[in-house]
Design a protein around this motif. Structure first.
Motif, PDB file in Angstrom:
ATOM      1  N   ALA A 172      33.149   0.076  -4.816  1.00  0.00           N
ATOM      2  CA  ALA A 172      32.267   0.448  -3.790  1.00  0.00           C
ATOM      3  C   ALA A 172      32.262   2.026  -3.986  1.00  0.00           C
ATOM      4  CB  ALA A 172      32.908   0.000  -2.252  1.00  0.00           C
ATOM      5  N   LEU A 173      33.213   2.636  -4.077  1.00  0.00           N
ATOM      6  CA  LEU A 173      33.106   4.156  -4.120  1.00  0.00           C
ATOM      7  C   LEU A 173      32.200   4.600  -5.439  1.00  0.00           C
ATOM      8  CD1 LEU A 173      33.713   6.724  -3.222  1.00  0.00           C
ATOM      9  CD2 LEU A 173      35.902   6.973  -4.422  1.00  0.00           C
ATOM     10  N   ALA A 174      32.434   3.828  -6.509  1.00  0.00           N
ATOM     11  CA  ALA A 174      31.552   3.981  -7.584  1.00  0.00           C
ATOM     12  C   ALA A 174      30.044   3.908  -7.346  1.00  0.00           C
ATOM     13  CB  ALA A 174      32.124   3.127  -9.132  1.00  0.00           C
ATOM     14  N   ASP A 175      29.795   2.582  -6.850  1.00  0.00           N
ATOM     15  CA  ASP A 175      28.525   2.167  -6.479  1.00  0.00           C
ATOM     16  C   ASP A 175      27.848   3.284  -5.539  1.00  0.00           C
ATOM     17  OD1 ASP A 175      28.643   0.180  -7.833  1.00  0.00           O
ATOM     18  OD2 ASP A 175      28.966  -1.010  -6.254  1.00  0.00           O
ATOM     19  N   TRP A 176      28.621   3.971  -4.246  1.00  0.00           N
ATOM     20  CA  TRP A 176      28.274   4.838  -3.610  1.00  0.00           C
ATOM     21  C   TRP A 176      27.899   6.186  -4.248  1.00  0.00           C
ATOM     22  CZ3 TRP A 176      30.010  10.047  -2.757  1.00  0.00           C
ATOM     23  CH2 TRP A 176      29.212  10.589  -1.769  1.00  0.00           C
ATOM     24  N   MET A 177      28.834   6.456  -5.129  1.00  0.00           N
ATOM     25  CA  MET A 177      28.533   7.801  -5.996  1.00  0.00           C
ATOM     26  C   MET A 177      27.138   7.653  -6.696  1.00  0.00           C
ATOM     27  SD  MET A 177      32.399   9.036  -7.408  1.00  0.00           S
ATOM     28  CE  MET A 177      31.730  10.129  -8.535  1.00  0.00           C
ATOM     29  N   ILE A 178      27.088   6.401  -7.536  1.00  0.00           N
ATOM     30  CA  ILE A 178      25.647   6.456  -8.208  1.00  0.00           C
ATOM     31  C   ILE A 178      24.660   6.316  -7.370  1.00  0.00           C
ATOM     32  CG2 ILE A 178      24.632   4.718  -9.660  1.00  0.00           C
ATOM     33  CD1 ILE A 178      27.624   3.837 -10.852  1.00  0.00           C
ATOM     34  N   ALA A 179      24.654   5.788  -6.424  1.00  0.00           N
ATOM     35  CA  ALA A 179      23.353   5.822  -5.457  1.00  0.00           C
ATOM     36  C   ALA A 179      22.991   7.223  -5.027  1.00  0.00           C
ATOM     37  CB  ALA A 179      23.662   4.834  -4.178  1.00  0.00           C
ATOM     38  N   THR A 180      24.211   7.735  -4.383  1.00  0.00           N
ATOM     39  CA  THR A 180      24.076   9.267  -3.971  1.00  0.00           C
ATOM     40  C   THR A 180      23.661  10.118  -4.969  1.00  0.00           C
ATOM     41  OG1 THR A 180      25.728   8.677  -2.272  1.00  0.00           O
ATOM     42  CG2 THR A 180      25.515  11.064  -2.618  1.00  0.00           C
ATOM     43  N   ALA A 181      24.060   9.978  -6.170  1.00  0.00           N
ATOM     44  CA  ALA A 181      23.769  10.956  -7.272  1.00  0.00           C
ATOM     45  C   ALA A 181      22.190  10.832  -7.288  1.00  0.00           C
ATOM     46  CB  ALA A 181      24.368  10.513  -8.758  1.00  0.00           C
ATOM     47  N   SER A 182      21.757   9.510  -7.400  1.00  0.00           N
ATOM     48  CA  SER A 182      20.307   9.229  -7.370  1.00  0.00           C
ATOM     49  C   SER A 182      19.591   9.971  -6.391  1.00  0.00           C
ATOM     50  CB  SER A 182      19.938   7.552  -7.499  1.00  0.00           C
ATOM     51  OG  SER A 182      18.500   7.242  -7.775  1.00  0.00           O
ATOM     52  N   THR A 183      19.936   9.790  -5.161  1.00  0.00           N
ATOM     53  CA  THR A 183      19.355  10.265  -4.139  1.00  0.00           C
ATOM     54  C   THR A 183      19.496  11.871  -4.057  1.00  0.00           C
ATOM     55  OG1 THR A 183      20.114   8.471  -2.802  1.00  0.00           O
ATOM     56  CG2 THR A 183      19.529  10.264  -1.543  1.00  0.00           C
ATOM     57  N   VAL A 184      20.387  12.407  -4.483  1.00  0.00           N
ATOM     58  CA  VAL A 184      20.602  13.888  -4.484  1.00  0.00           C
ATOM     59  C   VAL A 184      19.587  14.528  -5.477  1.00  0.00           C
ATOM     60  CG1 VAL A 184      21.969  15.693  -5.028  1.00  0.00           C
ATOM     61  CG2 VAL A 184      22.769  13.875  -3.709  1.00  0.00           C
ATOM     62  N   GLU A 185      19.263  13.517  -6.625  1.00  0.00           N
ATOM     63  CA  GLU A 185      18.303  14.165  -7.667  1.00  0.00           C
ATOM     64  C   GLU A 185      16.893  14.259  -7.107  1.00  0.00           C
ATOM     65  OE1 GLU A 185      18.806  14.738 -10.797  1.00  0.00           O
ATOM     66  OE2 GLU A 185      20.887  14.584 -10.671  1.00  0.00           O
ATOM     67  N   GLU A 186      16.599  13.624  -5.835  1.00  0.00           N
ATOM     68  CA  GLU A 186      15.164  13.863  -5.335  1.00  0.00           C
ATOM     69  C   GLU A 186      15.345  15.030  -4.272  1.00  0.00           C
ATOM     70  OE1 GLU A 186      12.803  11.750  -6.431  1.00  0.00           O
ATOM     71  OE2 GLU A 186      14.293  10.807  -7.712  1.00  0.00           O
ATOM     72  N   VAL A 187      16.418  15.502  -4.225  1.00  0.00           N
ATOM     73  CA  VAL A 187      16.104  16.777  -3.102  1.00  0.00           C
ATOM     74  C   VAL A 187      15.659  17.808  -3.893  1.00  0.00           C
ATOM     75  CG1 VAL A 187      17.697  18.458  -1.767  1.00  0.00           C
ATOM     76  CG2 VAL A 187      18.458  15.855  -2.091  1.00  0.00           C
ATOM     77  N   PRO A 188      14.665  18.478  -3.297  1.00  0.00           N
ATOM     78  CA  PRO A 188      13.718  19.752  -3.503  1.00  0.00           C
ATOM     79  C   PRO A 188      14.519  20.821  -3.830  1.00  0.00           C
ATOM     80  CG  PRO A 188      12.677  18.427  -1.434  1.00  0.00           C
ATOM     81  CD  PRO A 188      13.980  18.108  -1.662  1.00  0.00           C
ATOM     82  N   ASP A 189      14.450  21.780  -4.755  1.00  0.00           N
ATOM     83  CA  ASP A 189      14.757  22.797  -5.025  1.00  0.00           C
ATOM     84  C   ASP A 189      14.754  23.701  -3.656  1.00  0.00           C
ATOM     85  OD1 ASP A 189      15.072  22.161  -7.597  1.00  0.00           O
ATOM     86  OD2 ASP A 189      13.954  23.464  -8.350  1.00  0.00           O
ATOM     87  N   GLU A 190      13.894  23.868  -3.021  1.00  0.00           N
ATOM     88  CA  GLU A 190      13.805  24.689  -2.093  1.00  0.00           C
ATOM     89  C   GLU A 190      14.869  24.103  -0.796  1.00  0.00           C
ATOM     90  OE1 GLU A 190      10.769  22.756  -2.547  1.00  0.00           O
ATOM     91  OE2 GLU A 190      10.314  24.307  -4.054  1.00  0.00           O
ATOM     92  N   THR A 191      15.152  23.270  -0.756  1.00  0.00           N
ATOM     93  CA  THR A 191      16.211  22.615   0.360  1.00  0.00           C
ATOM     94  C   THR A 191      17.543  22.976  -0.332  1.00  0.00           C
ATOM     95  OG1 THR A 191      14.934  20.581   0.776  1.00  0.00           O
ATOM     96  CG2 THR A 191      17.244  20.410   1.304  1.00  0.00           C
ATOM     97  N   LEU A 192      17.883  22.964  -1.628  1.00  0.00           N
ATOM     98  CA  LEU A 192      19.044  23.444  -2.368  1.00  0.00           C
ATOM     99  C   LEU A 192      19.216  24.881  -1.930  1.00  0.00           C
ATOM    100  CD1 LEU A 192      19.041  21.632  -5.477  1.00  0.00           C
ATOM    101  CD2 LEU A 192      20.341  20.918  -3.636  1.00  0.00           C
ATOM    102  N   ALA A 193      18.143  25.653  -2.264  1.00  0.00           N
ATOM    103  CA  ALA A 193      18.195  26.887  -2.292  1.00  0.00           C
ATOM    104  C   ALA A 193      18.714  27.543  -0.690  1.00  0.00           C
ATOM    105  CB  ALA A 193      17.060  27.589  -2.610  1.00  0.00           C
ATOM    106  N   ALA A 194      18.230  26.496   0.179  1.00  0.00           N
ATOM    107  CA  ALA A 194      18.308  26.982   1.674  1.00  0.00           C
ATOM    108  C   ALA A 194      19.735  26.515   2.228  1.00  0.00           C
ATOM    109  CB  ALA A 194      17.108  26.474   2.502  1.00  0.00           C
ATOM    110  N   GLY A 195      20.313  25.938   1.426  1.00  0.00           N
ATOM    111  CA  GLY A 195      21.837  25.279   1.529  1.00  0.00           C
ATOM    112  C   GLY A 195      21.789  24.175   2.591  1.00  0.00           C
ATOM    113  N   ARG A 196      20.726  23.468   2.357  1.00  0.00           N
ATOM    114  CA  ARG A 196      20.497  22.288   3.411  1.00  0.00           C
ATOM    115  C   ARG A 196      20.524  20.758   2.652  1.00  0.00           C
ATOM    116  NH1 ARG A 196      19.306  24.281   8.250  1.00  0.00           N
ATOM    117  NH2 ARG A 196      18.443  26.003   8.611  1.00  0.00           N
TER     118      ARG A 196
END
Length: 182
Positions: A147-171
């Motif tokens: 379950a933790l491995a599946d969560w990590m893989i899914a979250t890694a995929s979701t995080v990949e979609e986060v725009p650079d502007e969101t990252l640079a703003a610490g959000r």
């Protein structure tokens, strides 16, 4: 010129605090400890903060310079937090550097093993690494880590979609609640 370095650090402080608070908040979601086999111990909490930070670093490593600089400041904040926690546990000044080196080796080893497994889409390698790191003395009796491995893989995929502007703003945000983790 040197004053610009101090100025940048100071202006980034609010972003670092906000993003690091999100990482630690997400790492404390009870479902990790109640239903995903993460031990509710000091080291278990270190592991969950590390996992969230690793997922964050994987994404910021592909982002622009402002996000990468912020990520470095967040890593620094993480190790300052670890240092503070070690001291709160009663470790004397002479023992702190030795423990910090060990924890840094643990963290960067996980960056490599988790990152390689997630990059390769190798669920079993990730499960094995999680078992080895979260339950080092349990061997085959370790709780299941699927379950933790599946969560990590899914979250890694979701995080990949986060725009650079969101990252640079610490959000960058992770899961909002137990419902989204479980």
């Amino acid at each position: 010129m040197i004053w610009n370095l101090f100025k940048r650090k100071k202006s980034n402080q609010a972003l670092v605090e906000r993003q690091y608070a999100e990482i630690t908040r997400a790492a404390r979601v009870p479902a990790f400890y109640e239903s995903m086999g993460v031990p509710d111990t000091v080291l278990g909490r270190f592991e969950m903060i590390s996992i969230h930070l690793i997922l964050y670093l994987r994404r910021t490593g592909k982002a622009g310079e402002p996000s990468r600089a912020l990520a470095q400041d967040i890593v620094d904040a993480f190790f300052e937090d670890v240092d503070h926690s070690i001291r709160e546990l009663g470790i004397g000044d002479m023992g702190v550097p030795k423990r910090m080196k060990k924890l840094a080796r643990m963290f960067y080893g996980r960056v490599q093993s988790y990152g390689q497994a997630v990059d390769a889409g190798d669920r079993q390698a990730l499960i094995d690494a999680l078992k080895r790191n979260l339950h080092p003395e349990s061997g085959d009796a370790a709780p299941p880590m699927q379950a933790l491995a599946d969560w990590m893989i899914a979250t890694a995929s979701t995080v990949e979609e986060v725009p650079d502007e969101t990252l640079a703003a610490g959000r960058l945000t992770f899961n909002a609640s137990d419902r989204e983790v479980a």
